[in-house]
Design an enzyme around this catalytic site. Structure first.
Site, PDB file in Angstrom:
ATOM      1  N   CYS B  50      10.158  -2.023   7.418  1.00  0.00           N
ATOM      2  CA  CYS B  50       9.820  -0.741   8.045  1.00  0.00           C
ATOM      3  C   CYS B  50       8.539  -0.131   7.468  1.00  0.00           C
ATOM      4  CB  CYS B  50      10.983   0.235   7.940  1.00  0.00           C
ATOM      5  SG  CYS B  50      11.605   0.397   6.295  1.00  0.00           S
ATOM      6  N   SER B 106       5.959   0.015  -2.894  1.00  0.00           N
ATOM      7  CA  SER B 106       6.926   0.606  -1.959  1.00  0.00           C
ATOM      8  C   SER B 106       6.738   2.105  -1.805  1.00  0.00           C
ATOM      9  CB  SER B 106       8.354   0.349  -2.452  1.00  0.00           C
ATOM     10  OG  SER B 106       8.610  -1.014  -2.453  1.00  0.00           O
TER      11      SER B 106
END
Lengths: 249, 426
Positions: B50, B106
């Site tokens: 995502c 991240s």
């Protein structure tokens, strides 16, 4: 020869105490704590043999304290495989302080007068050592508990929040150490009583037993847990240290 | 060997754009099936999550070819995502892959899912036979991911309110298994925390809400018990953890209510979380027992902030791990690149030796087999001794960027030409 062994133990325990505290901040230096503690323990083991052979350490007070320190460090090694392994960061400094006081005050300490009870004297000595050890261990868990609880109550998490085990685990460990100590000291009291009945000569262990009985009473019938029990254990441990270093026996 | 990464990620691309150019698992399988459309490709792994869609590529491949391949896959013109494109080459590409696997790249610093996603992307590419010359790069990256999690605190401690509630409760109880929890309020926050609690193997989870139907729906989903607000005082007596997050304007859990609930069990540990604004739980509850803990939403956020700072401090250690592994990878790759050249040098020398031996033996027909063997052994020994020093030097040069021209010089000097293996691969 004995001096050399004592120096080895002192250096080892001193290094272990420093590294054990530093390890709270830098967990990866754990192996150094272990190495220093091993060095000290090795030195003290040699010293205990040497001292025991030369002066029958069983009947000297400083030898008795040394034996307690030796057992404390042994407990540190055992704790390395448990969830309470961080107790080493408190156990080793306490052990080092006891060792240092013992070495400095060795000559000034009053003699340990065992009653003339034959085998009973040796059994009582071993039980009292184990009983005091349990108290010291419980006091270490109490310190850990209070430090962690302090951070949680202040609602500002810092070092101990991350490094120390859960409060309930510490409370349980403290309770177990005190329960074991109470059992051990009750056993010691019974042996002393039997010695008194056999020889009419007492050996005073009632202070320790009474402290344990008091704590057992507040923990179980009184449902004391957590900070109150930890604080009481800390205060009682000071009395125990005084007992070890010179209270009449 | 050239390694590059071409992709977009959360740093430069909006969620809308990331959604448009992301590849579904089926599209990834299809991409591997048609990978030969990319000229010069020697290995391909596609990582699509995502937060990122990244093409890891080995071989002399142009970015233009990759973009053409990508736009054909997702049916989005490259002009729409080119501005957010991220490209890195060789060691920078491998470093990026390592940082991704370690969670440094991240959105939520140090999140643990990404390592599994990198591993899965690698396995899917392996199954399609597409990894090619990227095997070692992914081996190293996965090792970095594991080391980062074991040797540093990058992935430890909660960064969300839901996780922080569990973490805090665990610092008191050790584990929540077989404990009882009560969640008051079945709104978004209540549902979120209830889901986190359910994942902890709780003994019993109660959900209370003003609208009972809502509590029942959530309770059914989480295999919990629903109770009305009127039942809260009786349930509270059993609860070790109480989380309140209603939208009520006043206090929902009063001091008196808690006092009655803990009557006779005041020594037991209890953790109250008040995640509501305005607050649901009377702050005076704290004074009822030293074994009661009460945290409001600001307190929980302070823990989250402390955890985030702790993770940020761990990044330096992770970079150190990446540096070590990258150096090892570089050395290995250098050695593996110079290997074929050494092999060709040896082959050429051996070919010359054999040809000259053949000529010599034809001029010396009277030699016995034993004498021929002695002569052959002597030539082999001369060749090996002569080649030993250059080969050792070439292996050392392979790890040094500045010495790459020397390797090229050897190639030119001995006319060793291009590596036939790299030309035929893929």
């Amino acid at each position: 020869m004995g001096l050399w062994m004592m120096a080895l133990a002192s250096v080892g325990y001193g290094g272990a105490a420093l590294f054990s505290v530093a390890q709270l901040y830098r967990p990866h230096i754990e192996r150094w704590t272990f190495a220093w503690a091993s060095l000290g323990w090795f030195g003290e083991t040699l010293w205990l043999f040497h001292h025991g052979h030369a002066a029958r350490f069983l009947v000297t007070r400083d030898g008795t304290v040394s034996m307690m320190v030796w057992l404390l460090v042994a407990l540190f090694f055992l704790a390395q495989r448990s969830s309470l392994r961080t107790c080493g960061s408190f156990l080793l400094p306490v052990g080092f302080v006891l060792w240092a006081i013992d070495r400095v005050m060795a000559a000034a300490l009053p003699p340990l007068m065992l009653f003339n009870g034959g085998w009973r004297a040796h059994v009582v000595w071993a039980l009292v050592v184990a009983g005091v050890m349990s108290f010291v261990l419980a006091a270490v868990f109490a310190i850990m508990y209070l430090e962690k609880e302090r951070e949680l109550k202040q609602r500002r998490v810092r070092l101990f929040y991350y490094r120390l085990p859960a409060l309930e685990a510490l409370d349980r460990a403290m309770g177990r150490a005190l329960t074991a100590g109470f059992g051990i000291m009750t056993g010691a009291g019974l042996v002393v009583l039997s010695g008194f009945l056999a020889h009419g000569e007492p050996w005073r262990v009632e202070l320790l037993w009474a402290l344990y009985a008091l704590i057992a009473a507040v923990r179980y019938p009184g449902h004391w847990r957590g900070p109150r029990l930890a604080s009481l254990t800390m205060v009682a441990s000071l009395a125990v240290v005084a007992y070890v270093f010179g209270a009449p026996t | 060997m050239k390694i590059q990464v071409v992709g977009i990620n959360h740093r430069d691309a909006s969620l809308t754009l990331r959604e448009r150019v992301a590849l579904s698992p089926d599209q990834i399988v299809s991409a591997y099936a048609h990978r030969r459309q990319i000229r010069g490709l020697e290995g391909l792994v596609i990582l699509s999550t995502c937060n990122r869609t990244e093409f890891y590529i080995a071989g002399d491949v142009s970015v233009e070819d990759v973009l053409a391949f990508w736009e054909a896959l997702v049916a989005v013109p490259r002009t729409e995502f080119q501005h957010a494109l991220f490209v890195a080459l060789d060691l920078d590409a491998v470093r990026h892959l390592m940082r991704v696997a370690a969670g440094v790249e991240s959105m939520v610093l140090g999140e643990t899912e990404i390592l599994g996603q990198v591993k899965e992307a690698y396995q899917v590419a392996q199954a399609a036979g597409a990894v090619g010359r990227l095997h070692r790069a992914f081996d190293y990256a996965l090792r970095v991911g594991k080391r980062a999690r074991h040797e540093t605190e990058i992935g430890r401690n909660a960064l969300s309110v839901g996780h922080a509630v569990i973490e805090l409760a665990n610092t008191v109880f050790g584990t929540l298994a077989r404990r009882t929890a009560l969640v008051i309020g079945a709104g978004d926050m209540g549902a979120l925390v209830a889901r986190h609690l359910r994942a902890q193997s709780l003994g019993q989870l109660y959900i209370a809400n003003r609208t009972l139907a809502r509590a029942q729906a959530l309770a059914q989903e989480l295999h919990a018990k629903s109770v009305s607000l009127a039942e809260v005082p009786s349930v509270m007596a059993q609860a070790d953890v109480v989380v309140s997050c209603t939208s009520a304007p006043g206090v929902v859990v009063t001091r008196e209510m808690v006092k009655r609930a803990i009557d006779g069990h005041a020594g037991e540990f209890r953790f109250f979380f008040d995640l509501a604004v305005p607050r649901d739980i009377d702050p005076a509850v704290r004074q009822l027992s030293p074994t009661i803990f009460l945290y409001d939403v600001d307190d929980v956020m302070r823990v989250v902030d402390a955890n985030r700072a702790k993770r940020e401090r761990a990044v330096a250690k992770v970079e150190q791990v990446i540096g070590e592994e990258l150096a090892a990878f570089h050395e290995e790759m250098g050695a593996s690149q110079v290997g074929p050249l050494i092999r060709r040098l040896r082959d050429k020398a051996e070919m010359i030796r054999q040809a000259e031996l053949k000529k010599a033996f034809s001029r010396l027909p009277g030699l016995t087999d034993e004498e021929r063997e002695v002569v052959a052994a002597a030539t082999r020994l001369i060749m090996n001794k002569f080649l030993n020093d250059p080969m050792v030097a070439m292996r050392q040069w392979s790890a040094d960027e500045d010495k790459q021209p020397y390797i090229e010089a050897v190639r030119e000097l001995f006319r060793l030409g291009d590596d036939p293996r790299s030309a035929s691969a893929e």
